[in-house]
Design a protein around this motif. Sequence first.
Motif, PDB file in Angstrom:
ATOM      1  N   VAL A  20      30.706  -1.402 -21.319  1.00 54.53           N
ATOM      2  CA  VAL A  20      31.844  -1.201 -20.421  1.00 54.53           C
ATOM      3  C   VAL A  20      31.469  -1.577 -18.986  1.00 54.53           C
ATOM      4  N   GLN A  21      30.282  -1.197 -18.549  1.00 57.23           N
ATOM      5  CA  GLN A  21      29.842  -1.563 -17.202  1.00 57.23           C
ATOM      6  C   GLN A  21      29.749  -3.076 -17.050  1.00 57.23           C
ATOM      7  N   ASN A  22      29.228  -3.749 -18.047  1.00 58.13           N
ATOM      8  CA  ASN A  22      29.123  -5.204 -18.014  1.00 58.13           C
ATOM      9  C   ASN A  22      30.515  -5.834 -17.987  1.00 58.13           C
ATOM     10  N   LEU A  23      31.415  -5.321 -18.811  1.00 67.57           N
ATOM     11  CA  LEU A  23      32.779  -5.835 -18.852  1.00 67.57           C
ATOM     12  C   LEU A  23      33.478  -5.636 -17.502  1.00 67.57           C
ATOM     13  N   LEU A  24      33.318  -4.471 -16.913  1.00 61.02           N
ATOM     14  CA  LEU A  24      33.924  -4.202 -15.601  1.00 61.02           C
ATOM     15  C   LEU A  24      33.347  -5.128 -14.534  1.00 61.02           C
ATOM     16  N   HIS A  25      32.048  -5.385 -14.600  1.00 61.90           N
ATOM     17  CA  HIS A  25      31.409  -6.292 -13.643  1.00 61.90           C
ATOM     18  C   HIS A  25      31.968  -7.707 -13.801  1.00 61.90           C
ATOM     19  N   GLN A  26      32.127  -8.162 -15.039  1.00 59.62           N
ATOM     20  CA  GLN A  26      32.696  -9.487 -15.283  1.00 59.62           C
ATOM     21  C   GLN A  26      34.124  -9.583 -14.757  1.00 59.62           C
ATOM     22  N   MET A  27      34.913  -8.540 -14.994  1.00 60.68           N
ATOM     23  CA  MET A  27      36.297  -8.530 -14.515  1.00 60.68           C
ATOM     24  C   MET A  27      36.337  -8.555 -12.990  1.00 60.68           C
ATOM     25  N   GLN A  28      35.474  -7.768 -12.359  1.00 62.64           N
ATOM     26  CA  GLN A  28      35.425  -7.740 -10.905  1.00 62.64           C
ATOM     27  C   GLN A  28      35.065  -9.115 -10.354  1.00 62.64           C
ATOM     28  N   THR A  29      34.105  -9.779 -10.982  1.00 61.29           N
ATOM     29  CA  THR A  29      33.699 -11.114 -10.554  1.00 61.29           C
ATOM     30  C   THR A  29      34.851 -12.101 -10.699  1.00 61.29           C
ATOM     31  N   ARG A  30      35.550 -12.044 -11.815  1.00 67.16           N
ATOM     32  CA  ARG A  30      36.684 -12.951 -12.032  1.00 67.16           C
ATOM     33  C   ARG A  30      37.800 -12.690 -11.032  1.00 67.16           C
ATOM     34  N   PHE A  31      38.118 -11.425 -10.805  1.00 67.77           N
ATOM     35  CA  PHE A  31      39.161 -11.105  -9.832  1.00 67.77           C
ATOM     36  C   PHE A  31      38.773 -11.569  -8.431  1.00 67.77           C
ATOM     37  N   GLN A  32      37.510 -11.405  -8.069  1.00 64.18           N
ATOM     38  CA  GLN A  32      37.047 -11.844  -6.755  1.00 64.18           C
ATOM     39  C   GLN A  32      37.160 -13.354  -6.635  1.00 64.18           C
ATOM     40  N   SER A  37      40.082 -17.900  -4.366  1.00 68.58           N
ATOM     41  CA  SER A  37      40.813 -19.146  -4.598  1.00 68.58           C
ATOM     42  C   SER A  37      42.218 -19.067  -4.013  1.00 68.58           C
ATOM     43  N   ILE A  38      42.886 -17.955  -4.212  1.00 69.56           N
ATOM     44  CA  ILE A  38      44.243 -17.784  -3.683  1.00 69.56           C
ATOM     45  C   ILE A  38      44.229 -17.808  -2.159  1.00 69.56           C
ATOM     46  N   ILE A  39      43.280 -17.115  -1.550  1.00 66.49           N
ATOM     47  CA  ILE A  39      43.193 -17.086  -0.088  1.00 66.49           C
ATOM     48  C   ILE A  39      42.929 -18.484   0.459  1.00 66.49           C
ATOM     49  N   THR A  40      42.055 -19.239  -0.211  1.00 75.46           N
ATOM     50  CA  THR A  40      41.763 -20.610   0.211  1.00 75.46           C
ATOM     51  C   THR A  40      43.021 -21.467   0.139  1.00 75.46           C
ATOM     52  N   LYS A  41      43.778 -21.340  -0.947  1.00 68.19           N
ATOM     53  CA  LYS A  41      45.008 -22.131  -1.098  1.00 68.19           C
ATOM     54  C   LYS A  41      46.048 -21.738  -0.056  1.00 68.19           C
TER      55      LYS A  41
END
Length: 84
Positions: A20-32, A37-41
């Motif tokens: 679960v910790q690994n999954l949450l870390h992956q999700m946080q990385t993807r969201f970041q 990307s959105i801010i850059t656009k």
Amino acid sequence: MDGHDSEDTKQSTADMTAFVQNLLHQMQTRFQTMSDSIITKIDEMGGRINELEQSINDLRAEMGVEGTPPPAIKDEPKTPASSS
């Protein structure tokens, strides 16, 4: 026997926690990444809008209409006519 089951449960809980910790870390990385990307656009779009505004102002200045308001649209009244 109880000791062995207890150890299996502890290991299973530890594995699930790590998963679960690994999954949450992956999700946080993807969201970041998506957020960046959105801010850059948005920043790029803002720059393009600024360039477009400058081009419009330059064209207006070349045409000699600087400082005059854009022509009003006469097709539709801005406020509805009262039906008294």
